[in-house]
Design an enzyme around this catalytic site. Structure first.
Site, mmCIF file in Angstrom:
data_model
loop_
_atom_site.group_PDB
_atom_site.id
_atom_site.type_symbol
_atom_site.label_atom_id
_atom_site.label_comp_id
_atom_site.label_asym_id
_atom_site.label_seq_id
_atom_site.Cartn_x
_atom_site.Cartn_y
_atom_site.Cartn_z
ATOM 1 N N ASN A 209 0.847 -1.191 0.000
ATOM 2 C CA ASN A 209 0.000 0.000 0.000
ATOM 3 C C ASN A 209 0.884 1.242 0.000
ATOM 4 O O ASN A 209 2.115 1.147 -0.076
ATOM 5 C CB ASN A 209 -0.941 -0.012 1.218
ATOM 6 C CG ASN A 209 -0.177 -0.195 2.515
ATOM 7 O OD1 ASN A 209 0.649 0.633 2.887
ATOM 8 N ND2 ASN A 209 -0.446 -1.291 3.216
ATOM 9 N N ASP A 278 -4.745 -6.408 4.374
ATOM 10 C CA ASP A 278 -5.883 -7.213 4.830
ATOM 11 C C ASP A 278 -5.841 -8.625 4.260
ATOM 12 O O ASP A 278 -6.375 -9.565 4.863
ATOM 13 C CB ASP A 278 -7.196 -6.545 4.419
ATOM 14 C CG ASP A 278 -7.415 -5.220 5.143
ATOM 15 O OD1 ASP A 278 -7.037 -5.132 6.325
ATOM 16 O OD2 ASP A 278 -7.931 -4.280 4.514
ATOM 17 N N PHE A 322 -5.148 2.924 14.569
ATOM 18 C CA PHE A 322 -5.269 3.965 13.548
ATOM 19 C C PHE A 322 -6.242 3.506 12.476
ATOM 20 O O PHE A 322 -6.327 2.305 12.176
ATOM 21 C CB PHE A 322 -3.906 4.249 12.907
ATOM 22 C CG PHE A 322 -3.095 5.293 13.635
ATOM 23 C CD1 PHE A 322 -2.902 6.552 13.097
ATOM 24 C CD2 PHE A 322 -2.537 5.011 14.870
ATOM 25 C CE1 PHE A 322 -2.166 7.505 13.762
ATOM 26 C CE2 PHE A 322 -1.791 5.951 15.556
ATOM 27 C CZ PHE A 322 -1.600 7.214 14.996
#
Length: 404
Positions: A209, A278, A322
């Site tokens: 990411n 994920d 977060f």
């Protein structure tokens, strides 16, 4: 608070140099050992004798004027400093600091010190707003330099606007706050995760990411400066590890989970700022996958949620999560906090200017189980880190916030 603290006060050449005398006086009265360095141009506005009288120490201007043969002055001062304060800081000195120039006693000492640095800018309103000056300050903030924002009002040049050196009382108050915060986490063991994880497809390709790791690294740096024993578990990030921080490098979400669980029992505070994948590929090819078909199907399996895992396992640890969102930030933040049993949840809208991945700034909202606790304006990530850690310190000292 300031007794036995050595504060190096750097005075650069602006009309606001006269205010530095009041700063020096107030620091000395508070018990600080104040050592003053002046640039040559600063001596055109105020005499070194003024600072010598107020500080009871020689004032250093010339790099080559070594009064004690046993030490090298700029190294001795750099090592001795508990804090370096540059007030006033002109556009010129800020530019030198940002670009690592060292052509006088002040800039040489600034390059040599490992002490925290606090800068109080003072200049014409248009100079302060100039993109080059703003970029230089952003560079310094990214390195951990602290700032006391200039005030707005009548400037010596006749303009009215932002650029006036903040009043000595406010600068001294900022110094008091710095030392007050410095020991807030003393004795605490803080575990921070940062960066993005990497999920391998084959030896040369992977899923990841946009996380830069800047927020997590800023938290680690701020926690260390506030007295904590800090361990940083970091995924993909091209950043220097803050001084005094223990680091564990990991690659995948599974690697990070294992590293966190191994250290969880010995941690008081866990701050999970990493952007963890994920999903991961079901299979990782041993060799590079060759390009054959027009389409390639990649089957993914869900990774174990690190935050939810430690939230379910925690005993006396204070857990902070977060959430990077793009919509309905309050709703999603509260849902995540409750589902994952966090004590605090820090959320931001990554589509908002100044709050996305890779920036040196952030705009965050902090929640607890009762809802929004604090909404912070745009500020440097180090500033956000200090605000967050001050809030954590208040709650952990009082023994609040753990949801068992």
């Amino acid at each position: 608070m300031l007794r036995n603290k050595t504060i190096v006060l750097g005075v650069s050449g602006g009309i606001a140099a006269y205010k530095a005398a009041a700063i020096c006086s107030k620091l000395a009265q508070a018990g600080a050992d104040v050592r003053v360095i002046m640039t040559e141009s600063a001596t055109r506005f105020i005499a070194p004798l003024t600072f010598q009288t107020l500080s009871r120490h020689d004032v250093i201007v010339d790099t080559f004027d070594e009064k004690d043969a046993a030490v090298v002055s700029h190294i001795d001062l750099a090592d001795r400093a508990d804090l370096v304060v540059v007030a006033p800081a002109t556009a010129n000195i800020i530019a030198k600091m940002a670009h690592g120039l060292a052509d006088d006693m002040l800039t040489t000492t600034l390059l040599a010190t490992t002490a925290p640095v606090l800068v109080a800018p003072a200049m014409n309103v248009h100079m302060y707003a100039h993109p080059a000056v703003q970029a230089n300050m952003e560079t310094l903030a990214g390195r951990g330099v602290l700032f006391v924002e200039p005030g707005t009002g009548q400037l010596a040049c006749g303009y009215v606007g932002k650029g006036r050196l903040e009043e000595p009382e406010q600068i001294v108050e900022a110094i008091h706050r710095f030392f007050m915060e410095e020991g807030q986490l003393r004795g605490k063991k803080v575990l921070v995760t940062a960066g993005g994880t990497v999920e391998r497809i084959d030896p040369v390709r992977y899923l990841t990411n946009d996380s830069s790791g800047k927020m997590g690294y800023a938290i680690a740096e701020a926690a260390r400066s506030m007295g904590a024993e800090v361990t940083l578990v970091t995924g993909k990030a091209s950043l220097s590890v803050p001084n005094g921080v223990s680091v564990v490098h990991v690659e995948s979400a599974q690697n990070m989970l294992e590293a966190v669980l191994e250290r969880l029992p010995g941690s008081d505070i866990v701050i999970k700022a990493a952007a963890v994948a994920d999903y991961r590929p079901v299979e990782k090819a041993v060799q590079k996958i060759k390009k054959n078909e027009q389409e390639m199907t990649l089957t993914l399996v869900k990774n174990q949620d690190i935050l939810q895992t430690i939230g379910s396992m925690k005993k006396n640890q204070f857990i902070v999560g977060f959430a990077a969102e793009t919509e309905r930030i309050d709703e999603y933040a509260m849902g995540k906090l409750l589902k994952k049993n966090c004590d605090l949840l820090v959320a931001n809208d990554v589509t908002q200017e100044g709050a996305g991945f890779g920036t040196d700034t952030n705009v965050v909202r902090i929640y607890d189980k009762n809802g929004l606790v604090r909404a912070l304006p745009i500020m440097t990530k180090l500033g956000v880190a200090r605000e967050l850690l001050t809030l954590i310190a208040e709650r952990t000292v009082k023994g609040e916030g753990t949801n068992k």
